[in-house]
Design an enzyme around this catalytic site. Structure first.
Site, short mmCIF file in Angstrom:
data_model
loop_
_atom_site.label_atom_id
_atom_site.label_comp_id
_atom_site.label_asym_id
_atom_site.label_seq_id
_atom_site.Cartn_x
_atom_site.Cartn_y
_atom_site.Cartn_z
N ARG A 1 -7.76 1.43 1.24
CA ARG A 1 -7.85 1.82 -0.26
C ARG A 1 -9.33 1.36 -0.67
O ARG A 1 -9.76 0.08 -0.19
CB ARG A 1 -7.48 1.30 -1.46
CG ARG A 1 -7.03 -0.51 -1.14
CD ARG A 1 -6.54 -0.88 -0.39
NE ARG A 1 -4.86 -0.34 -0.09
CZ ARG A 1 -3.93 -0.69 -0.67
NH1 ARG A 1 -3.97 -1.58 -1.38
NH2 ARG A 1 -2.87 -0.10 -0.77
N ARG B 1 -9.99 6.10 -6.51
CA ARG B 1 -8.34 5.02 -5.54
C ARG B 1 -7.74 6.42 -5.82
O ARG B 1 -7.13 6.74 -7.54
CB ARG B 1 -7.91 4.35 -5.87
CG ARG B 1 -6.53 3.35 -5.43
CD ARG B 1 -6.28 2.19 -5.69
NE ARG B 1 -5.32 1.90 -4.79
CZ ARG B 1 -3.58 0.75 -4.69
NH1 ARG B 1 -5.01 0.05 -5.20
NH2 ARG B 1 -3.46 0.70 -3.62
#
Length: 443
Positions: free
Chosen positions: A94, A84
């Site tokens: 994400r 991430r």
């Protein structure tokens, strides 16, 4: 309690990896894991279309001596390690999102951290799994305004039809705190454990759908019976049985991100070569990749290679591990050599799975001994898969017919899960899931 969310890539694998990372954090102990919830993305106005991708969410109950801010730092390190980017937009897609949701009766309002999570009462995909793990959550909450908002929304949401719930939130039967479940789909007329009768492509597809909905991550499709005394079939006949079923499954899940992984149970390299062109994920070779060509196919396609120990296929009672030998040591040595061969053929280490081959070249006593000592087989250094479902060694503890051995199968599954076996190959997915789900509360 920690909330996990993901809406990129292989979502289930992302959640499993995040759980593994949490288990590795010092001074943190995972005590309970919720079921997986699926939900639509929570988006701001005018969000790009590519942000509108569904989430899988899980809550994890933990015990820790860390402070809230120390734990937050650990969570951010896991997010970074899993890929991430801190520069991502707050609302964008994400690979993993880790949030501290509640901390018993602790209330925090700092620049870095708000506990309880400020949006807790508005998000069913967070609140419902919280209630799964903490049904008496009120005992931990000290803010009456939060309690009031949560109670109001719970009452409102519970009155809604599931398909009309906020963000289309839905509880799934899949879990990340139990082994990967592989559902068995035999497209053979002579399977030892299935009901007799004519089967159609539609019936096979419906069975695959039902197994996936019940919690199977993988559907293992096989078109050649390898039961004792079974007769081999030609590669043409095997593919004739497999192809329409694979096509039906591909058509049904075409364009869907949430779908099962597909495994092909074959010892025929020509069949395997055709199957990998259809996008399968696993090659399950009961002959233990005896054919160098099969190893090359697995390496080139970058699929998982499930390598099974055996003393002959189909199994023969006269051809078993010698009584004078320790079956675990025999299997370990065989598996380590096969692992070396697969690596030399170009199969990646993280793509190798080992199956000790219950029922293949072992008598009943040896099968039970292997299961009881399954922990020792972790020394192979790759994930383990056990296919014990409905097999004849269970006759020693039941007089039920093969198709009725699911209770005994589920009991063995529970034992194997406690001993960290990563994959379980079973016929009756639903009852194995239910049994494994219950035992997670006792660990």
């Amino acid at each position: 309690m920690i909330g996990l969310g993901t809406n990129q890539g292989d979502r289930t694998s992302n959640l499993r990896e995040a759980l593994n990372q949490l288990n590795a954090v010092n001074y943190l102990k995972v005590s309970q894991v919720s079921p997986i919830y699926r939900s639509d993305a929570l988006l701001p106005e005018h969000a790009p279309k590519n942000w509108d991708q569904f989430y899988l969410n899980v809550n994890i109950l933990c015990e820790t001596s860390l402070s809230p801010h120390q734990l937050l730092n650990s969570l951010q390190k896991i997010e970074h390690k899993m890929g991430r980017d801190k520069r991502e937009h707050t609302w964008g897609p994400r690979i993993i999102d880790l949030d501290i949701l509640v901390w018993k009766n602790c209330v925090l309002n700092s620049r870095q951290l708000t506990v309880p999570h400020s949006e807790l009462a508005k998000r069913p995909f967070v609140l419902w799994p919280l209630i799964d793990l903490l049904p008496d959550w009120q005992d931990y909450m000290s803010d009456p305004n939060i309690i009031k908002a949560i109670l109001f929304n719970l009452q409102l949401w519970d009155k809604m039809c599931e398909k009309n719930s906020p963000f289309n939130t839905k509880k799934l039967n899949h879990r990340i705190d139990v082994p990967h479940l592989m559902g068995i789909l035999n497209v053979t007329p002579d399977s030892f454990s299935e009901l007799p009768g004519l089967q159609t492509v539609d019936s096979y597809l419906n069975k695959a759908i039902n197994m996936f909905d019940a919690g199977a991550e993988i559907i293992d499709v096989g078109a050649e019976s390898t039961r004792p005394k079974s007769l081999p079939i030609s590669k043409q006949e095997e593919w004739k049985r497999l192809q329409p079923v694979l096509q039906a499954m591909d058509s049904h899940w075409q364009g869907s991100i949430w779908k099962p992984k597909i495994s092909i149970d074959t010892r025929n390299s020509e069949v395997a070569e055709k199957a990998v062109t259809m996008g399968i994920d696993y090659l399950n070779d009961v002959s233990g990749f005896e054919s160098p060509r099969m190893s090359c196919i697995a390496a080139k396609a970058n699929v998982y290679a499930i390598c099974m120990h055996h003393c002959g296929v189909p199994p023969n009672k006269k051809n078993i591990i010698p009584y004078s030998k320790d079956p675990i040591l025999e299997i370990l040595n065989w598996a380590k050599n096969k692992k070396k061969d697969l690596l030399n053929s170009g199969v990646a280490l993280n793509k190798i799975i080992f199956d000790p081959g219950i029922g293949y070249g072992k008598n009943t006593t040896q099968n039970w001994q292997i299961l009881k000592r399954i922990n020792e087989l972790h020394a192979v250094g790759v994930p383990l898969l056990v296919g014990h479902s409905r097999k004849s060694f269970l006759n020693s503890c039941t007089e039920q017919a093969f198709k009725d051995k699911d209770y005994e199968t589920a009991v063995v599954s529970e034992f194997l899960a406690r001993n960290k076996v990563q994959y379980l190959r079973v016929h009756d997915v639903e009852h194995n899931v239910r049994n494994l789900r219950a035992q997670t509360f006792l660990l």
